[in-house]
Each structure stands twice: as C-alpha cells, then as structure tokens.
Design a protein around this motif. Structure first.
Motif, PDB file in Angstrom:
ATOM      1  N   PRO A 407      35.373  51.994  32.327  1.00  0.00           N
ATOM      2  CA  PRO A 407      36.025  53.019  32.591  1.00  0.00           C
ATOM      3  C   PRO A 407      36.987  53.434  33.950  1.00  0.00           C
ATOM      4  CG  PRO A 407      33.997  53.419  31.567  1.00  0.00           C
ATOM      5  CD  PRO A 407      34.014  52.104  31.868  1.00  0.00           C
ATOM      6  N   ALA A 408      37.725  53.944  34.409  1.00  0.00           N
ATOM      7  CA  ALA A 408      38.311  53.694  35.678  1.00  0.00           C
ATOM      8  C   ALA A 408      37.339  53.542  37.053  1.00  0.00           C
ATOM      9  CB  ALA A 408      39.488  54.917  35.774  1.00  0.00           C
ATOM     10  N   GLY A 409      36.712  54.642  36.575  1.00  0.00           N
ATOM     11  CA  GLY A 409      35.732  55.011  37.756  1.00  0.00           C
ATOM     12  C   GLY A 409      34.671  54.197  38.463  1.00  0.00           C
ATOM     13  N   GLU A 410      34.332  53.047  37.152  1.00  0.00           N
ATOM     14  CA  GLU A 410      33.655  52.373  36.945  1.00  0.00           C
ATOM     15  C   GLU A 410      33.879  50.791  37.715  1.00  0.00           C
ATOM     16  OE1 GLU A 410      30.854  52.064  33.818  1.00  0.00           O
ATOM     17  OE2 GLU A 410      31.157  54.433  33.590  1.00  0.00           O
ATOM     18  N   ARG A 411      35.359  50.693  37.805  1.00  0.00           N
ATOM     19  CA  ARG A 411      36.207  49.410  38.460  1.00  0.00           C
ATOM     20  C   ARG A 411      36.044  48.445  39.459  1.00  0.00           C
ATOM     21  NH1 ARG A 411      41.795  51.294  34.819  1.00  0.00           N
ATOM     22  NH2 ARG A 411      40.926  51.206  32.848  1.00  0.00           N
ATOM     23  N   MET A 412      35.831  47.567  39.686  1.00  0.00           N
ATOM     24  CA  MET A 412      35.728  47.430  41.185  1.00  0.00           C
ATOM     25  C   MET A 412      37.391  46.534  41.254  1.00  0.00           C
ATOM     26  SD  MET A 412      33.809  44.029  42.996  1.00  0.00           S
ATOM     27  CE  MET A 412      34.102  42.439  41.774  1.00  0.00           C
ATOM     28  N   ASP A 413      37.868  46.637  42.458  1.00  0.00           N
ATOM     29  CA  ASP A 413      39.259  45.932  42.616  1.00  0.00           C
ATOM     30  C   ASP A 413      38.957  44.809  43.286  1.00  0.00           C
ATOM     31  OD1 ASP A 413      41.194  45.967  43.339  1.00  0.00           O
ATOM     32  OD2 ASP A 413      42.177  47.446  44.617  1.00  0.00           O
ATOM     33  N   VAL A 414      39.781  43.827  43.251  1.00  0.00           N
ATOM     34  CA  VAL A 414      39.398  42.387  43.219  1.00  0.00           C
ATOM     35  C   VAL A 414      40.547  42.068  44.116  1.00  0.00           C
ATOM     36  CG1 VAL A 414      39.634  40.527  41.652  1.00  0.00           C
ATOM     37  CG2 VAL A 414      38.789  42.304  40.818  1.00  0.00           C
ATOM     38  N   THR A 415      41.593  42.918  44.666  1.00  0.00           N
ATOM     39  CA  THR A 415      42.426  42.570  45.758  1.00  0.00           C
ATOM     40  C   THR A 415      41.825  42.020  47.155  1.00  0.00           C
ATOM     41  OG1 THR A 415      43.552  44.537  44.921  1.00  0.00           O
ATOM     42  CG2 THR A 415      44.137  43.281  46.798  1.00  0.00           C
ATOM     43  N   GLY A 416      40.363  42.919  47.619  1.00  0.00           N
ATOM     44  CA  GLY A 416      39.706  42.069  48.702  1.00  0.00           C
ATOM     45  C   GLY A 416      39.203  40.862  48.776  1.00  0.00           C
ATOM     46  N   LEU A 417      38.768  40.855  47.620  1.00  0.00           N
ATOM     47  CA  LEU A 417      38.626  39.269  46.985  1.00  0.00           C
ATOM     48  C   LEU A 417      39.027  38.020  47.934  1.00  0.00           C
ATOM     49  CD1 LEU A 417      35.612  39.580  44.251  1.00  0.00           C
ATOM     50  CD2 LEU A 417      34.980  39.401  46.335  1.00  0.00           C
ATOM     51  N   ARG A 418      40.621  38.754  46.557  1.00  0.00           N
ATOM     52  CA  ARG A 418      41.931  37.349  46.306  1.00  0.00           C
ATOM     53  C   ARG A 418      42.172  37.404  47.801  1.00  0.00           C
ATOM     54  NH1 ARG A 418      44.047  35.906  41.722  1.00  0.00           N
ATOM     55  NH2 ARG A 418      42.999  36.560  40.281  1.00  0.00           N
ATOM     56  N   ARG A 419      42.233  38.794  48.646  1.00  0.00           N
ATOM     57  CA  ARG A 419      43.330  38.773  50.586  1.00  0.00           C
ATOM     58  C   ARG A 419      42.096  38.056  50.598  1.00  0.00           C
ATOM     59  NH1 ARG A 419      42.694  43.362  50.678  1.00  0.00           N
ATOM     60  NH2 ARG A 419      45.786  44.242  49.774  1.00  0.00           N
ATOM     61  N   GLU A 420      40.646  37.643  50.430  1.00  0.00           N
ATOM     62  CA  GLU A 420      39.548  36.541  51.712  1.00  0.00           C
ATOM     63  C   GLU A 420      39.501  35.166  51.885  1.00  0.00           C
ATOM     64  OE1 GLU A 420      35.410  37.083  53.241  1.00  0.00           O
ATOM     65  OE2 GLU A 420      36.372  38.495  52.331  1.00  0.00           O
ATOM     66  N   LEU A 421      40.453  34.671  49.956  1.00  0.00           N
ATOM     67  CA  LEU A 421      40.970  33.650  49.853  1.00  0.00           C
ATOM     68  C   LEU A 421      42.382  33.283  49.866  1.00  0.00           C
ATOM     69  CD1 LEU A 421      38.399  33.660  46.705  1.00  0.00           C
ATOM     70  CD2 LEU A 421      37.695  32.791  48.826  1.00  0.00           C
ATOM     71  N   GLY A 422      43.111  34.358  49.942  1.00  0.00           N
ATOM     72  CA  GLY A 422      44.236  34.058  49.820  1.00  0.00           C
ATOM     73  C   GLY A 422      44.902  34.172  48.849  1.00  0.00           C
ATOM     74  N   LEU A 423      44.828  34.462  48.027  1.00  0.00           N
ATOM     75  CA  LEU A 423      45.845  33.807  46.188  1.00  0.00           C
ATOM     76  C   LEU A 423      45.658  35.619  45.874  1.00  0.00           C
ATOM     77  CD1 LEU A 423      41.652  32.665  44.736  1.00  0.00           C
ATOM     78  CD2 LEU A 423      44.465  31.255  45.534  1.00  0.00           C
ATOM     79  N   VAL A 424      46.196  36.359  47.234  1.00  0.00           N
ATOM     80  CA  VAL A 424      46.483  37.119  46.572  1.00  0.00           C
ATOM     81  C   VAL A 424      48.086  36.765  45.938  1.00  0.00           C
ATOM     82  CG1 VAL A 424      48.128  39.900  47.662  1.00  0.00           C
ATOM     83  CG2 VAL A 424      45.860  38.878  48.192  1.00  0.00           C
ATOM     84  N   PRO A 425      48.499  37.764  44.495  1.00  0.00           N
ATOM     85  CA  PRO A 425      49.400  37.350  44.247  1.00  0.00           C
ATOM     86  C   PRO A 425      50.832  37.759  44.693  1.00  0.00           C
ATOM     87  CG  PRO A 425      48.385  37.977  42.429  1.00  0.00           C
ATOM     88  CD  PRO A 425      47.481  38.365  43.769  1.00  0.00           C
TER      89      PRO A 425
END
Length: 425
Positions: A407-425
């Motif tokens: 459900p939308a309220g339980e999702r974690m945004d992975v963007t922060g992890l990607r940004r820290e690893l330099g893997l933002v699409p």
C-alpha cells in the motif's frame, strides 16, 4: 485488452492476421512446419503447452521462425499481399522492425498502460495495455514484442509469466555473454532479429521461470528424530462403552506406555522408547499418543513408519475390543496453513511511519554490509566498478519491485539509496 482501449483494434488486427498466416502455412507446407517450430520453442516438451503460452508462440512462429529461408509473414505477403487491405499490408510490413526482447516496467498507469524500457537496448515506450496495467508492477520484467501503428503502441506477443528484477538481470547477463556484447554496449536490433537469438531468449526466460517455480515448490525436508519424513498421522478407532476399561488396561501393559493426567473426559497414553537417534542426551523418544474418549480412540504419530508400527502393537494388544475406522495423513505445508487469522485492522499512519523508518534504517546499514552476492563487497564498495554498479542496480530494483506491491503509505522511497550510491536513473 479492454475493447475501448486505443490498442484494441491493433490487437484484433494482429490476432486475425496471425491466424490467417498459420492457416496459409498449413496449406502450403502441411502441419509439419508448425510441429518442428513447436519442438524448438517448447524444447521438445512432451506435455501439451498451456494455452497462455500461445500468446507469444503464435506471433513468434510467423514472424521470427524461418521456413525455407524466411518467415511465414514474408511468404504470406508475397502471395496474398494484393488481396489484403492497405492497413493490413502496412501492419505486416511494420512487423519487420519488431524485435523480441526484455522489457522492464518503469511506470504503471492503472487501467491505461505501462511505460517500459528495453533491457537489452535503449528503446522506451508507453504501451497501451489495460490488463498488464492491472497485473504488473514497476520493475517487473516481461519478454515480448512491442509494435506501433499511428502513434499507438501495444504488446503483440508476450510471454505469460513476468520475472522479478534479479531473475531478469540473470537473463540479461547470459544474453550479453552469449552474444559477446561487453561493457555498456547495447545489443543491436540486427542481433535481436536473428532466429537463434529470439529462440534463445524464450528458452532462457522459460528456464528462469521454471527455476523460480521449483525453488518456491521445494521446502526444507522435515523429519522426526528417527529421520522419517514428518507427516502427522491419525488412526481412528471405535469401541463399546463397556470395553473402555479393558482397552486402557491393555494399552497400559504395552512396553513404554505411560498414562498422563486426564483432561476432562479424555484419557491420554504416551508411548515412549529408550534413547534418541538424533539427540544422544535424550533418555527417551515419544513415538506416539493414544487419546481416548467414551467410545473412540485416536492414535497420533508423526511419521507413517511410526504409525504403522504403533498400530500393529495396539491392535494386537486390544484385539476384539477396538475397530479401526480411518486414517488421516497431513503434510507439513497443510499444518502451517492452519486456520485463517482474523482480518487485520488497516495500519494507522503512525504504524506505517514506524515501518518505513525501520526499513530506512535497515537499508542505511545495508549500504556498508559485505554481501556474498557482491563477492564479499558492500554495495558502496561494489559501485566502484561497472559490473558492480549493474549488480547493485539490480538489487535496488528488487527492493523497488517489492515496495511497489505494498500500500502506498507503507512504501519506502529508494531514491535516497540510489542517490547515495550514484545510481539515480
């Protein structure tokens, strides 16, 4: 595909023309041409393929399988092109540029369609696919053919089972290795159009699907302490009310029998044997129990071998007093199912925030955790190489795929992890 969808007319045209081409090929070469193609596509499987598999096989066999040097589509166009409508001819000619490849779902618009990207190339499309938009999630991967006409793009042939990101990543790696496509180079459309490549993709994809199915089917083999397969066995008996004291007396006389404290109207007798095959420190092993009501008895054991041995002893001791009625055997998987729990209350926003925070802290630590899948490196270390970046990217896609199913309220945004690893699409 909903009849009101913009893609519905294209699906209808493609399905009609595929059927016409199959009939044409049957008339020209007999049924043998199709059998040879089916043996290759289904890898000689003796069982009849499920109907769902035909949704890719039929478009593939007329567009990608060569008969006397070229696809059925080209023979059909040559001999029947003048009798077809201009729209049909243009559609069939357009199929010459359509490849079979792996598509990653980037975005889902429920009831409308999907934005997908070619995992072997660089193409990106929005596909009008109502049913797919109801069943697929971001980062799912599918094997299929994407075709376009008059600004409308649709799937024209789709393998019936998608793959999760890590499994699709394994297929991509194998394809690139087999085709000798190294580094960040894309697989050319020319290579993707080759008959051997299309067939190889199907076989690789099916192999990965079957591997995941088999892994899900296999369970850790549960055994009792004698090494027997764990199965709960119950033998049910009846006896006359006046025979109950005699049954209890004869059971008590059996070696290893111990009567437990009565629970209400039920009497319970436990059967033991000395020692334990698995645990040397154990003095005894419980091999079964007898539970007696007023006119019934139930023998309980945890393997068929123990049940057969105990049944022989009990029936010999109680001969003439008890009558066997039935046996029930329950597998461990059924035991785990148990009764359905009561429906859970939907989590409050505060509970959802706690769950998201716990996941965020877990993945913050994951960044510096050495992982066997990365040859003992952490994700932060692995992204230092091109190959490591691809592996970590696939891992993050797996996380995104799981989160997209919540459900939308339980999702974690992975963007922060990607940004820290330099893997933002």
């Amino acid at each position: 595909m909903s009849p009101s969808s913009p893609g519905a007319p294209l699906h209808q045209r493609d399905e009609r023309l595929v059927n016409e081409m199959v009939r044409y090929a049957h008339a020209r070469w007999g049924p043998a041409w199709l059998q040879v193609a089916a043996d290759a596509y289904f890898d000689g499987a003796e069982t009849q393929p499920h109907q769902a598999h035909l949704q890719l096989f039929m478009p593939w066999v007329v567009n990608h399988w060569d008969v006397e040097g070229r696809p059925v589509r080209e023979w059909f166009l040559e001999e029947h092109g003048t009798s077809l409508s201009q729209e049909d001819v243009e559609w069939l000619r357009g199929q010459r540029a359509v490849v079979l490849t792996l598509w990653e779902v980037l975005e889902v618009q429920p009831g409308v369609g999907l934005r997908v990207r070619d995992l072997l190339g660089q193409e990106e499309h929005f596909v009008q696919e109502v049913l797919g938009s109801q069943q697929l999630h971001p980062r799912d991967a599918v094997l299929g053919r994407v075709a376009e006409s008059a600004g409308v793009t649709v799937f024209c042939g789709l393998y019936p089972y998608p793959l999760p990101p890590l499994a699709a990543h394994e297929v991509v790696k194998t394809v690139r290795r087999e085709l000798r496509v190294h580094g960040n180079r894309m697989v050319s459309r020319k290579r993707l159009m080759e008959e051997d490549t299309t067939l190889g993709l199907v076989l690789l994809w099916r192999g990965e699907v079957e591997f995941l199915e088999e892994r899900a089917r296999l369970e850790p083999r549960l055994t009792n302490t004698d090494g027997d397969p764990f199965i709960l066995v119950e033998d049910h008996y009846t006896f006359a009310p006046e025979a109950r004291p005699g049954v209890m007396k004869r059971l008590a006389a059996l070696k290893g029998a111990e009567w437990d404290e009565a629970e209400g109207e039920e009497e319970q007798c436990t059967f033991l044997k000395k020692g334990n095959a698995m645990h040397a420190s154990w003095q005894n092993t419980v091999i079964g129990r007898a539970r007696l009501q007023a006119t019934t008895m139930r023998l309980e054991t945890n393997s068929v071998r123990r049940a057969d041995a105990l049944r022989r002893r009990v029936e010999a001791a109680c001969q003439g007093l008890i009558t066997h009625q039935s046996r029930e055997e329950t597998e461990p998987s059924k035991l785990r199912e148990g009764p359905r729990p009561p429906p859970e209350e939907p989590p409050t926003p505060e509970m959802q925030e706690v769950a998201r925070d716990m996941k965020a802290r877990h993945y913050a630590a994951w960044l510096d955790t050495k992982l066997p899948a990365l040859q003992g490196r952490s994700p932060r270390q692995a992204v230092g190489t091109a190959a490591g970046r691809r592996e970590v990217d696939a891992m993050l896609k797996e996380v995104e795929n799981r989160e997209a199913r919540l459900p939308a309220g339980e999702r974690m945004d992975v963007t922060g992890l990607r940004r820290e690893l330099g893997l933002v699409p």
